[in-house]
Enzyme design. Structure first.
Site, short mmCIF file in Angstrom:
data_model
loop_
_atom_site.label_atom_id
_atom_site.label_comp_id
_atom_site.label_asym_id
_atom_site.label_seq_id
_atom_site.Cartn_x
_atom_site.Cartn_y
_atom_site.Cartn_z
N TYR A 1 -10.02 0.39 11.40
CA TYR A 1 -11.18 0.82 10.94
C TYR A 1 -11.56 -0.14 9.54
CZ TYR A 1 -8.39 3.52 7.63
OH TYR A 1 -7.47 4.03 6.63
N LYS A 2 -10.78 -1.28 9.33
CA LYS A 2 -11.20 -2.17 8.43
C LYS A 2 -11.84 -3.38 9.19
CE LYS A 2 -7.19 -0.65 5.65
NZ LYS A 2 -8.17 -0.01 4.34
N PHE B 1 0.85 -1.04 -0.15
CA PHE B 1 -0.16 -0.02 -0.14
C PHE B 1 0.95 1.28 -0.13
CE2 PHE B 1 -2.90 3.40 1.90
CZ PHE B 1 -3.95 3.06 0.84
N ASP C 1 2.77 -4.69 8.80
CA ASP C 1 1.73 -4.04 8.84
C ASP C 1 0.45 -5.15 8.59
OD1 ASP C 1 -0.55 -2.58 8.19
OD2 ASP C 1 0.34 -1.06 6.68
N ARG D 1 -12.52 -5.18 -6.12
CA ARG D 1 -11.98 -5.92 -4.70
C ARG D 1 -13.43 -6.19 -3.96
NH1 ARG D 1 -7.96 -2.85 -1.08
NH2 ARG D 1 -9.68 -1.60 -0.78
#
Lengths: 418, 418
Positions: free
Chosen positions: B221-222, B126, B196, B377
């Protein structure tokens, strides 16, 4: 000295009095700690509930666009700008005060291109500022030099000084620096000026552009009332746009974050100070709090707020002088040197910590700061503090001292209130 | 291929099915984007309202102690610890993922004492991770070397490599690394391993201590469902305790923050990764979300979550194979290499962006990632995704492609959804 009737009369003709109705304040409490955590605006619970239930719960991922989440850092910055003497597009809301100070200090030192590496500040600055500065100068091979008093600052602004970093209103004393003058002195010495507005924004007039300051950061949860741990703001003078680099190179400070390109390329302006994804719920609290400032703008804006703040702190000092004559007012009596708080020291045979606990037990909420001398701090947020609060608070203090109520064992313990 | 009846039967005997009832999901929506923003737990609005109205509004400044605000970073860390294979006292919740990565990368490079300065990662990581790494290696005079594929990583782990920095589950492909194996390879080369866990925590089994990893950070928050922009977490292996320094030296990472001492002295353990004042309202959302994981623990914990996640992604891949045969599944079919998402590429004459917009318009929410190839996705949060959702989502996708509904002009624009 002011009688309670005189104070009530001042409240009755206070043009800002309607603003108090925009806040929730617990019954029976005189809240004089808005310089540490601002009170809750009445509209905020519903605003946050909407963000949680509608924007997040129903809108889900689409709310990044549809509810404008992605624009919050810039939009809140634009709303804040007039209150700090900046223009729309120059301010960003993101991260914490400590993190933003780290960004701008690095940027300022980088602008000095390694030719100057000394940061000048005050020993009495809020610790996090000096801690962050220690870290930043360490990585630049520089040094942090701390003045023992405001009068010791100008001699330190010499040809080795890279950055003058000051908190505009001191967290302990409530003393306010002359931003324009010190910035000019710093510039004349070839240094840059970084201002921490944590105890200023929302409470005193600020003119960053007028002072030609270089960088500023500040806090969203004190006089701005954004809620506990609300995000901070950061400002950079537009003359530095495109000239600087800051090290927290998160994706949302990229010139084109949604290109997902492998190389970091900073956004041109203040946007480059954004790092990670914005804390939407925390920012929503600050957004709601800024609605109160919109109302304040209609009632005279910062001029009216400052006039009331000075009248409140002046009345408080006069009451202390009259009713607690053994107390020393640690905050300047000269209006131009005073922020929106008053700090009071008591003789050392009185346990000031216990005095504050006794005050709190009687509904007068200020706070205590250890040190020499130990201080009782009282913040006077002009948005919701009344003149009767001033008179009543000093009455309670005088009574706590006269009756030695602070000697009660329950007030003696220590705690970790910020 | 699974019929809708078979899928419904799988849901009927799913031991985790009750967990879906703990979430608010908009009617008519199949939400397959929990890998980007987790859904709202039903209990969260009331929990946040309590923090706003009671803790802030009524408790005011005293809530730092009385409501435990000051302990939130450690308390949430303790709650998260078992889900990432760490122990209580080792995890801290604070700041954003980008900011926490900055801290631990600096700490890791500092542990290498300047003898090694190369950070190895993946080109497909990312972007924020690689941007932050570029900044950190720059300040250490080092270099960031990016592998083009997972297979290219081991040869880069040589005597010059200081740190292997990887995202455990790739945000584009959904491919999962073998954390224990790559950590061992890194250690054998004398490098440290920084993980990560943004796309892992809450979705796949994690064993940081078992893998003997050095540092980890992740996103709230995922799959953890803490709310938009919820704070991140940071972990350090206890063997590094007292050995490292990180540069964001804010006051709450101090060994004794309420002494307000002039010199920074880092706290001994994970506490030194705290910087500024915690974002209380944002952390409250994550606190509430962790209650859902307490319920998941009672229903089989991560073992059950992983089993369901793999069954969901396997069923989705089988449906794609059967009903959208022109699609390429970009996510590994081997379970051990798969996180909790499936990415799908379509032939290049089909506008994948428009396809995703068409899906969203019909209530199937995934997301689109540009690149080569462009990807659709789909995230499968095992806490609230059903087997019927898998079948229905592929039905809609097959229909959008068969009818060429994506050619509708309203689906063609670009937007900035994260």
């Amino acid at each position: 000295m002011t009688t309670r009737e005189q104070a009530a009369a001042l409240d009755a003709r206070d043009p800002l009095a309607p603003l108090r109705e925009l806040f929730t304040l617990p019954p029976g409490v005189i809240y004089l700690d808005g310089n540490s955590l601002g009170a809750l605006p009445k509209a905020t619970p519903a605003r946050i509930a909407r963000a949680v239930e509608q924007e997040w719960g129903q809108g889900l991922i689409a709310s990044w666009n549809n509810a404008g989440w992605i624009d919050l850092p810039r939009r809140l910055g634009d709303r804040l700008a007039p209150w700090i003497g900046a223009r729309a597009g120059e301010v960003l809301v993101a991260d914490s005060t400590s993190v933003n100070l780290y960004k701008v200090l690095h940027a300022a030192l980088q602008l000095q291109q390694g030719k100057r590496k000394i940061v000048v500040s005050e020993r009495s600055n809020f610790p996090t500022d000096n801690y962050i500065a220690q870290s930043v100068v360490r990585s630049h091979g520089g040094e942090l030099i701390l003045a023992d008093s405001p009068e010791d600052i100008p001699p330190l602004l010499d040809e080795r000084c890279a950055v003058l970093m000051l908190t505009h209103v001191n967290y302990r004393s409530g003393r306010m620096h002359d931003m324009a003058l010190l910035t000019r002195w710093a510039h004349q010495a070839g240094a840059l000026a970084v201002w921490d507005l944590a105890h200023s924004a929302g409470a005193v007039p600020l003119d960053l552009l007028g002072a030609a300051a270089d960088f500023a950061i500040g806090c969203g949860y004190k006089y701005l009332n954004g809620g506990p741990g609300a995000p901070s703001f950061v400002w950079m003078h537009p003359r530095h746009q495109g000239q600087v680099w800051q090290p927290l190179t998160g994706w949302l400070g990229h010139a084109a974050p949604f290109e997902f390109s492998p190389e970091y390329r900073p956004a041109a302006g203040i946007q480059q100070y954004q790092c990670g994804t914005p804390a939407v719920l925390a920012m929503t609290g600050l957004d709601s709090a800024l609605d109160v400032f919109d109302e304040a703008a209609k009632l005279g804006g910062m001029g009216a707020l400052r006039a009331k703040s000075l009248a409140l702190t002046e009345a408080f000092i006069a009451e202390i002088d009259a009713r607690v004559p053994t107390a020393w007012v640690a905050t300047p009596r000269e209006a131009a040197l005073r922020g929106s708080q008053v700090s009071v020291a008591l003789p050392s045979d009185i346990d000031s910590y216990a005095v504050m606990q006794a005050l709190i037990s009687r509904g007068v909420i200020g706070d205590f700061r250890a040190g020499t001398p130990a201080l009782l701090r009282f913040g006077f947020t002009p948005l919701y503090t009344r003149f009767v609060d001033v008179v009543d608070a000093v009455s309670v203090l005088a009574d706590v001292l006269a009756t030695e109520a602070w000697r009660t064992p329950e007030f003696q313990r220590r705690s970790a209130v910020t």
